[in-house]
Design an enzyme around this catalytic site. Structure first.
Site, PDB file in Angstrom:
ATOM      1  N   LYS A  95     -12.316  20.913  13.587  1.00  0.00           N
ATOM      2  CA  LYS A  95     -11.755  21.197  14.768  1.00  0.00           C
ATOM      3  C   LYS A  95     -10.961  22.386  14.507  1.00  0.00           C
ATOM      4  O   LYS A  95     -10.744  23.106  15.606  1.00  0.00           O
ATOM      5  CB  LYS A  95     -10.526  19.818  14.999  1.00  0.00           C
ATOM      6  CG  LYS A  95     -11.169  18.562  15.535  1.00  0.00           C
ATOM      7  CD  LYS A  95     -10.497  17.221  15.782  1.00  0.00           C
ATOM      8  CE  LYS A  95     -11.267  16.202  15.803  1.00  0.00           C
ATOM      9  NZ  LYS A  95     -10.571  14.999  15.764  1.00  0.00           N
ATOM     10  N   GLN A 114      -5.456  12.271  13.604  1.00  0.00           N
ATOM     11  CA  GLN A 114      -6.694  11.737  13.209  1.00  0.00           C
ATOM     12  C   GLN A 114      -6.813  10.379  12.733  1.00  0.00           C
ATOM     13  O   GLN A 114      -5.687   9.941  12.008  1.00  0.00           O
ATOM     14  CB  GLN A 114      -7.149  12.580  12.080  1.00  0.00           C
ATOM     15  CG  GLN A 114      -8.643  12.438  11.682  1.00  0.00           C
ATOM     16  CD  GLN A 114      -9.674  12.662  12.674  1.00  0.00           C
ATOM     17  OE1 GLN A 114      -9.627  13.887  13.217  1.00  0.00           O
ATOM     18  NE2 GLN A 114     -10.799  11.636  12.722  1.00  0.00           N
ATOM     19  N   ASP A 125      -6.295  14.484  23.105  1.00  0.00           N
ATOM     20  CA  ASP A 125      -7.376  13.156  23.148  1.00  0.00           C
ATOM     21  C   ASP A 125      -7.412  12.341  24.154  1.00  0.00           C
ATOM     22  O   ASP A 125      -8.156  11.654  24.463  1.00  0.00           O
ATOM     23  CB  ASP A 125      -6.861  12.387  21.810  1.00  0.00           C
ATOM     24  CG  ASP A 125      -7.944  12.713  20.689  1.00  0.00           C
ATOM     25  OD1 ASP A 125      -8.914  13.476  20.668  1.00  0.00           O
ATOM     26  OD2 ASP A 125      -7.431  12.314  19.483  1.00  0.00           O
TER      27      ASP A 125
END
Ligand code: NAP
Length: 283
Positions: free
Chosen positions: A53, A97, A120
């Site tokens: 990422k 994460q 997200d």
């Protein structure tokens, strides 16, 4: 029939070129989109995801940082880090994460991320805003699936679509987006009866389960479009839910694994970070 390969890497490359232009424009106005990723612990797969990422963000000119915390980090300590990031005006997108170590309750962390920076789209507020039809951050994999379908040379208008899997991060939000695109969606899961019949009459199948071999040639209507979200490592190889070779003989278009949905998921993290940088700065 030989199916068109829906090449996620190619679609992602084109999409990212557009994002890069927008990033450059924003930078010329003094704003550098910044994606900050928090990693707790030393899980190998998670480390490679977060590095990926960061690298992808930097490649299109964004700033990206990884905050790597120890496996023993407490919930309180992580909440403090999130609070700092929420208040840091240089940070636009925050990703934590998962999975997190067991002493940390995931939902508490997702709730703590400022909805403005939740790229997200997993925070309860943004999930609610999605279903209320309000401005939100749409979860990245569902958004990526919709982008792939734009490349499938078919119209979703009135199409019968089967989504297999009802998770909050893939199945349910993609069913919502497909419904908004005027498809008729059947959401299937492990308790569904008559799954095979539903698949056989569907114009599009999106499989988000994680069970290799789940969708076979016999399940697919000739000419259907197949999006395989499943990611399972089998003998060291990333494998989807769909029997690719045999299904490609009857489908009109199909995503490979790897190189299908995966590259679009990361692309949409970048998309949402750019969006956050713009929204926060009223651009
Ligand atoms: P999840 O939370 O484990 O959900 C799996 C879903 O599949 C559940 O709704 C489950 O039903 C359903 N299911 C299980 N067995 C089934 C069966 N035999 N028939 C029909 N449905 C069945 O998984 P997820 O997080 O949504 O992820 C799904 C897959 O996508 C995984 O392989 C994951 O690695 C992959 N993934 C890929 C990307 C990407 O970027 N490529 C991103 C995210 C996820 P119940 O609800 O009834 O248990």
């Amino acid at each position: 029939m030989v199916a068109k390969v829906l090449d996620g890497r190619e679609i992602a490359k084109n999409y990212r070129a557009g994002l890069q232009e927008e990033v450059e424009k924003l930078k010329s106005e003094g704003i550098t989109p910044n994606l900050t990723v928090v990693l707790v612990g030393n899980d190998g797969a998670s480390q490679s995801y977060v590095n990926n990422k960061k690298k992808s963000a930097e490649k299109i000119g964004m700033k990206s940082e990884i905050i790597h915390l120890e496996e023993t980090t407490t919930e309180e300590e992580l909440l403090k880090v999130i609070d700092q990031l929420n208040n840091d005006t240089e940070v636009h997108g925050i990703l934590v994460q998962v999975p997190l170590p067991k002493q940390i309750e995931e939902t508490k962390i997702l709730e703590a991320i400022s909805p403005e920076k939740d790229v997200d789209g997993f925070s309860p507020i943004n999930i609610g805003r999605l279903y209320a039809g309000m401005e939100t951050y749409i979860p990245c994999t569902p958004l990526g699936i919709m982008e792939i379908l734009k490349n499938a040379d078919m119209s979703l208008e009135g199409a019968d679509v089967a989504v297999i899997g009802r998770s909050h991060i893939v199945g349910q939000p993609v069913a919502k987006l497909l419904t908004d695109a005027n498809a008729t969606v059947t959401l299937l899961h492990s308790r569904s009866k008559n799954m095979k019949e539903v698949l056989k009459r569907s114009d599009v199948i999106v499989s988000a389960v994680g069970k290799p071999g789940l969708v076979t040639k016999e399940d697919v209507k000739p000419g259907a479009v197949i999006v395989d979200v499943g990611n399972t490592v089998v003998d060291g190889k990333l494998t989807g839910d769909v029997m690719y070779d045999e299904v490609a003989e009857v489908a009109s278009a199909i995503t490979p694994v790897p190189g299908g949905v995966g590259p679009l998921t990361i692309t949409m993290v970048l998309n949402n970070t750019l969006l956050a940088a713009k929204r926060i700065n009223n651009k």
